[in-house]
Write a protein that holds these residues in place. Sequence first.
Motif, mmCIF file in Angstrom:
data_model
loop_
_atom_site.group_PDB
_atom_site.id
_atom_site.type_symbol
_atom_site.label_atom_id
_atom_site.label_comp_id
_atom_site.label_asym_id
_atom_site.label_seq_id
_atom_site.Cartn_x
_atom_site.Cartn_y
_atom_site.Cartn_z
ATOM 1 N N THR A 1 0.848 -1.188 0.000
ATOM 2 C CA THR A 1 0.000 0.000 0.000
ATOM 3 C C THR A 1 0.884 1.238 0.000
ATOM 4 O O THR A 1 2.108 1.146 0.108
ATOM 5 N N ILE B 1 -12.094 -4.492 1.284
ATOM 6 C CA ILE B 1 -11.087 -3.451 1.446
ATOM 7 C C ILE B 1 -10.624 -3.359 2.894
ATOM 8 O O ILE B 1 -9.495 -2.947 3.185
ATOM 9 N N GLU C 1 -18.718 -1.144 -1.373
ATOM 10 C CA GLU C 1 -17.499 -1.928 -1.165
ATOM 11 C C GLU C 1 -17.720 -3.439 -1.194
ATOM 12 O O GLU C 1 -17.181 -4.170 -0.369
ATOM 13 N N PRO D 1 -16.470 -6.590 -2.814
ATOM 14 C CA PRO D 1 -15.200 -6.806 -3.533
ATOM 15 C C PRO D 1 -15.338 -7.747 -4.728
ATOM 16 O O PRO D 1 -16.292 -8.523 -4.835
#
Length: 642
Positions: free
Chosen positions: A83, A398, A439, A441
């Motif tokens: 990240t 997430i 959200e 995924p």
Amino acid sequence: MTYRLDFTVIEKAESHCRYALSLHNLTDQALHGWSLYFFISRCIDPTSVSVGTISQIGSYSQLSQLPPLMANGHFYTEFTMKTMPFNLHDDGINEAFITLDNDSDLIQPLKVHTTTINLDQDSIERYCTPLPSIGCDIALIPQPNHLTRLQGEFVFNQFTAIETPPTLAQGAINWLSAEYKKHFNEVMPISPQGNIHYHVNNDIIEHGYQLLIETDNIWIHASSATGFVHATSTLLQLLPTRPSHVVDAAYCLPMVEINDQPHYSYRGMMLDCGRHFHPVDRIKHLLDQLARYKFNTFHWHLTDDEGWRIEIDAYPQLTEIGAWRGPNEIIAPQFSHIDQRYGGFYTKQEIRDVIAYASDRGISIIPEIDIPGHCRAAILSLPELLQDPTDHSVYRSIQNYPDNILSPALAGTYTFIQTVLEEVCELFPAPFVHIGADEVPKGVWTDSAACQQLMADNNYRDPMELQGHLLRFAEQVLQAQGKRMMGWEEATHGNKVSKNTVIYSWTNEEAGLECVKNGFDVVMQPAQATYLDLAQGYSADEAGVDWAGKLTLDNVYNYHPLSTLPEQNSARQHILGIQTALWSELINNQSRFEYMIYPRLLAVSEICWSKPQHRNWDDFKARLKGQLNYLDKAGINYRHCE
């Protein structure tokens, strides 16, 4: 201190970083067969760990298969996270504990002291917003449409009374009376000879008001209950923070004439109570401030992966199990309180009480029950109803959960959605219910024979159409209860919900613009301009997160919703208003709660209420100077501008 954990950045790149974790044993006893538990906000690459094995559920991480930790020695390992680099201290490890492997029930966790993360970066000075040395004489926020200063003052004291009011003003008077009691410690009188006059005037636009303060009388005119509340909020702001005459506790109000109305009909704040539970008193105090600054909507985020906060009669397991997390609970710890049971929920009676409290202050409460994602607390509470053991789909949300999405192929999913939404509709009088829808995924539902069959039966080509399938069912349930569905912008994915659904745009301005152009009514809530969990400056010690950037006070104030859309464009009729939000992953106490909200909430209030041509940054700062006196008196822990 017996154990200390140090966490350091040792390598930084745009898309990945490497970190070192050192655990120091400051005792004279060696540890054999031990594991380390800690919180970290991002996913560790399990193949990158140099010593030990990592497992993670959400932010809860376990490092195991570790060598002996010698007395007065230390353990060292490295790992990579794919990240962006950390640049805030809040990104580090803030809680940890050790257990011995034979303590499988985690009965005696060993507390670990965690130090501030070493970010391997230069320090940055604290971001400041210099305010004028002298504030405005009349420091109203938000800025009224028309204000005329008159000569003279009205003396507000214990002899001030309300003239017998119309029924339409009762909520506003309940609120004014509660504030009066804080000032004078007695009940506010109501009599035919009162000198505060609430009058119904049907010529005034709904939610607008007129306020005239003269030497001996205060006149309030409105055509709606909320109009009376907004006038009352202005009146309360005109009260000085300290009495002008200490002996008789008299407050001198300036004589003014105000004609005012909101720019946007929807002016909201969302509070996440799923990640951390916020008690009723905290919510009521927030509602007082929302009313003071003329917000009219409280969006109550009641369910998420980490906690279910609303009592549902049909499924007591949702609060018996889903409202609690801890090392020995079905739901693992997250974010804080790592070594203990943590949680809470609102009973239906508490919710009714909060609804009534908000109503007196002109605030409508919109509940959010998140589906089909962010449902881990519900799924773990009701596994017989909501789990499909034949679904082998592999995904990670997430927030790093592999098991938080409802299945559209289970009959229990539809029973659950209908039952919960019908109870929610019965409890909340607002005409809206928010169903989340964000959200979900990639990878979900792809290795489920039942889901694939459902797709084939309906000629669906994209798994996201299954989300639309579920949301269309939820919309039908809500319509049958006389409610209108709301959802985050992903509710449009799968192309199954009707244009009657209200969309909240959160990822960016462009997403909101697209929804508006497609004919959806939209509430603008772009994270980059409205998310109060974002850090308020650039130095490492700023509280908060920064996944959507930093959000300073001036950045908030200078937000102009969909500024690229011309004023004359008919699509603008679909912009219902603006909402700000406080997500609560890192908000676990009153002090931090207030620090993240204020004073940025005041800037949002002016975006929502005041006409764009009346907004001026320098003028706002001068008025904010006066408002900070009130925040000081109210004991609110706001972030100081200087």
